[in-house]
Each structure stands twice: as C-alpha cells, then as structure tokens.
Design a protein around this motif. Structure first.
Motif, PDB file in Angstrom:
ATOM      1  N   ILE A  75     -33.632   1.723  52.937  1.00  0.00           N
ATOM      2  CA  ILE A  75     -34.160   0.895  51.849  1.00  0.00           C
ATOM      3  C   ILE A  75     -35.688   0.906  51.891  1.00  0.00           C
ATOM      4  N   TYR A  76     -36.283   1.599  50.943  1.00  0.00           N
ATOM      5  CA  TYR A  76     -37.746   1.644  50.859  1.00  0.00           C
ATOM      6  C   TYR A  76     -38.266   0.926  49.615  1.00  0.00           C
ATOM      7  N   LYS A  77     -37.428   0.829  48.593  1.00  0.00           N
ATOM      8  CA  LYS A  77     -37.832   0.127  47.374  1.00  0.00           C
ATOM      9  C   LYS A  77     -36.647  -0.687  46.855  1.00  0.00           C
ATOM     10  N   LYS A  78     -36.945  -1.606  45.971  1.00  0.00           N
ATOM     11  CA  LYS A  78     -35.940  -2.561  45.510  1.00  0.00           C
ATOM     12  C   LYS A  78     -34.702  -1.882  44.937  1.00  0.00           C
ATOM     13  N   SER A  79     -34.877  -0.800  44.200  1.00  0.00           N
ATOM     14  CA  SER A  79     -33.745  -0.121  43.568  1.00  0.00           C
ATOM     15  C   SER A  79     -32.816   0.550  44.579  1.00  0.00           C
ATOM     16  N   ASP A  80     -33.275   0.696  45.831  1.00  0.00           N
ATOM     17  CA  ASP A  80     -32.429   1.273  46.874  1.00  0.00           C
ATOM     18  C   ASP A  80     -31.386   0.281  47.369  1.00  0.00           C
ATOM     19  N   CYS A  81     -31.628  -1.006  47.138  1.00  0.00           N
ATOM     20  CA  CYS A  81     -30.822  -2.080  47.734  1.00  0.00           C
ATOM     21  C   CYS A  81     -29.791  -2.613  46.748  1.00  0.00           C
ATOM     22  N   GLU A  82     -28.565  -2.843  47.238  1.00  0.00           N
ATOM     23  CA  GLU A  82     -27.501  -3.401  46.405  1.00  0.00           C
ATOM     24  C   GLU A  82     -27.573  -4.919  46.304  1.00  0.00           C
ATOM     25  N   SER A  83     -28.295  -5.560  47.235  1.00  0.00           N
ATOM     26  CA  SER A  83     -28.378  -7.028  47.229  1.00  0.00           C
ATOM     27  C   SER A  83     -29.812  -7.485  47.488  1.00  0.00           C
ATOM     28  N   PRO A  84     -30.739  -7.160  46.568  1.00  0.00           N
ATOM     29  CA  PRO A  84     -32.130  -7.600  46.770  1.00  0.00           C
ATOM     30  C   PRO A  84     -32.307  -9.080  46.424  1.00  0.00           C
ATOM     31  N   ILE A  85     -33.176  -9.745  47.150  1.00  0.00           N
ATOM     32  CA  ILE A  85     -33.505 -11.147  46.900  1.00  0.00           C
ATOM     33  C   ILE A  85     -34.972 -11.232  46.471  1.00  0.00           C
ATOM     34  N   GLU A  86     -35.226 -11.899  45.364  1.00  0.00           N
ATOM     35  CA  GLU A  86     -36.594 -12.080  44.893  1.00  0.00           C
ATOM     36  C   GLU A  86     -37.284 -13.166  45.709  1.00  0.00           C
ATOM     37  N   GLY A 117     -36.811  -1.318  54.767  1.00  0.00           N
ATOM     38  CA  GLY A 117     -36.776  -2.698  54.297  1.00  0.00           C
ATOM     39  C   GLY A 117     -35.719  -3.566  54.931  1.00  0.00           C
ATOM     40  N   GLN A 118     -34.577  -2.970  55.288  1.00  0.00           N
ATOM     41  CA  GLN A 118     -33.504  -3.787  55.857  1.00  0.00           C
ATOM     42  C   GLN A 118     -33.654  -3.985  57.354  1.00  0.00           C
ATOM     43  N   ASN A 119     -34.730  -3.493  57.919  1.00  0.00           N
ATOM     44  CA  ASN A 119     -34.956  -3.628  59.354  1.00  0.00           C
ATOM     45  C   ASN A 119     -36.090  -4.591  59.674  1.00  0.00           C
ATOM     46  N   ARG A 120     -36.073  -5.730  59.019  1.00  0.00           N
ATOM     47  CA  ARG A 120     -37.077  -6.776  59.250  1.00  0.00           C
ATOM     48  C   ARG A 120     -36.419  -7.953  59.938  1.00  0.00           C
ATOM     49  N   TRP A 127     -39.832  -8.971  47.531  1.00  0.00           N
ATOM     50  CA  TRP A 127     -38.371  -8.995  47.595  1.00  0.00           C
ATOM     51  C   TRP A 127     -37.965  -8.547  48.987  1.00  0.00           C
ATOM     52  N   TYR A 128     -36.708  -8.794  49.336  1.00  0.00           N
ATOM     53  CA  TYR A 128     -36.183  -8.330  50.611  1.00  0.00           C
ATOM     54  C   TYR A 128     -34.666  -8.159  50.495  1.00  0.00           C
ATOM     55  N   PRO A 129     -34.080  -7.278  51.294  1.00  0.00           N
ATOM     56  CA  PRO A 129     -32.628  -7.128  51.299  1.00  0.00           C
ATOM     57  C   PRO A 129     -31.957  -8.386  51.846  1.00  0.00           C
TER      58      PRO A 129
END
Length: 201
Positions: free
Chosen positions: A136-147, A19-22, A152-154
């Motif tokens: 980061i594969y799911k929202k709960s993996d990320c410390e700073s998710p944005i809706e 997720g963080q590699n977009r 969502w995205y990191p």
C-alpha cells in the motif's frame, strides 16, 4: 550494553516501508511496558520523521534516524528479549535470530510468515481485508482506507489491541524469568504453535 544486559529489552519499530506497516501506538505501548516492568528497557526504531513521537523516559531509548545503522539494528535484535512491530525487516531479523517476536500482520498472513518460526507470538489484524497481500503506497491501493483530515491510513493498522499485545509480552516475560532462574541461556524454547492462536490465522 553492560548497563542493560540484565534488563527485559524490547525493540519497537515504528513503521515499515509501506502504508499498512505503521505502528501508530508504539509510543503508548512503550510507556505501558516500562510502567508495568521495572526492569524493562524499550528501544524505539524508525526514521527521522518519528523522533518527535518518542516519549521522554529514562528507560525508553531513541533508535530513530541516523542514530543506529540498519546493520546495527539487525544485530541488536539478536540480543534483545523481544521485538514487537509491523511487517518490517527488524521483525524478519528477530525471526532469523530466534528472538521472541510479535509481528502485527496486515498485508501478510501470520500462518504464512510464522508457521515454522520458534518464539513467535504474532497477531493478524482483525479486519476482513487482512491479509490483503498488497503493498500500500497510495490510497487507491487500499481496500479499507480511513480518512484523517488531509491524510489517510489503512484501517488494518489501527485494529491491534494493546491489551492483547501486552498479554503476549507477559508470556515472554514469564518464560524469560523462568529460564533465568534455571540458568538457561540463549533463545527461549517455544514453538510457533504456542505463540499463534487460532483466532490470529
């Protein structure tokens, strides 16, 4: 390709495997590059999901989906003038070949990835949680998710300044032009210390 061998050629991967590699602004950056440099050719790489994001321009090429195999893409990086994108295998390939690169570092530390790499101009995401050293594969993996609606995205993926990236592309462009005038072939002569600023560590 004989038609583009004298052009300033750049590969922009649109994403990596997590997720963080977009690279959200890859298409916008591609347009900025071809508008600024009349001799630039930009190759956008990714899977089939991103085909619709590729701008229509005679000097922007589609490498998404099945158009180019992984092996072809890795070899292509050897002959490019620069590779710019998130933490993904094409940036590793660029480092392997000595091709100038900008890694948009999120999960990993620029210092850890590039302290021994030549021709490196990588940038650390300017957010407190980067590097997080997480996949980061799911929202709960990320410390700073944005809706973002139903998605969502990191936050780290949206913190890169295109102006800063363009400044570093300009450095490579000028060095390349100088080397061409002097008849220098092969990789650009630069050190990772030149490419990485203190603000990026």
């Amino acid at each position: 390709n004989r038609k583009t061998k004298n052009n300033f050629r750049i590969v922009l991967p649109l994403s990596g495997s997590t997720g963080q590699n977009r690279f959200w602004d890859a298409s916008k950056l591609a347009l900025m590059i071809v508008e600024k440099y009349s001799d630039a050719v930009v190759y956008l790489a990714g899977d089939d999901r991103y085909v619709s994001e590729i701008p229509q321009h005679e000097r922007i090429r589609n490498m998404c989906g099945t158009n180019v195999s992984i092996k072809q893409a890795v070899l292509l990086c050897k002959y490019m003038d620069m590779v710019v994108g998130p933490e993904t295998f094409l940036l590793v390939a660029a480092g392997m070949w000595g091709t100038p690169r900008i890694i948009m570092a999120t999960a990993s530390s620029v210092y850890q990835m590039a302290q021994y790499q030549a021709n490196d101009y990588s940038i650390q995401s300017p957010i407190w949680c980067s590097p997080c050293h997480r996949a980061i594969y799911k929202k709960s993996d990320c410390e700073s998710p944005i809706e973002a609606g139903n998605n969502w995205y990191p936050a780290c993926t949206k913190r890169f300044s295109l102006d800063v990236i363009m400044e570093r592309i300009q450095k490579v462009y000028e060095l390349r032009a100088r080397n061409l005038q002097q008849g220098v072939c092969g990789s650009l002569s630069s050190s990772s210390k030149d490419g990485i600023g203190k603000e990026d560590l």
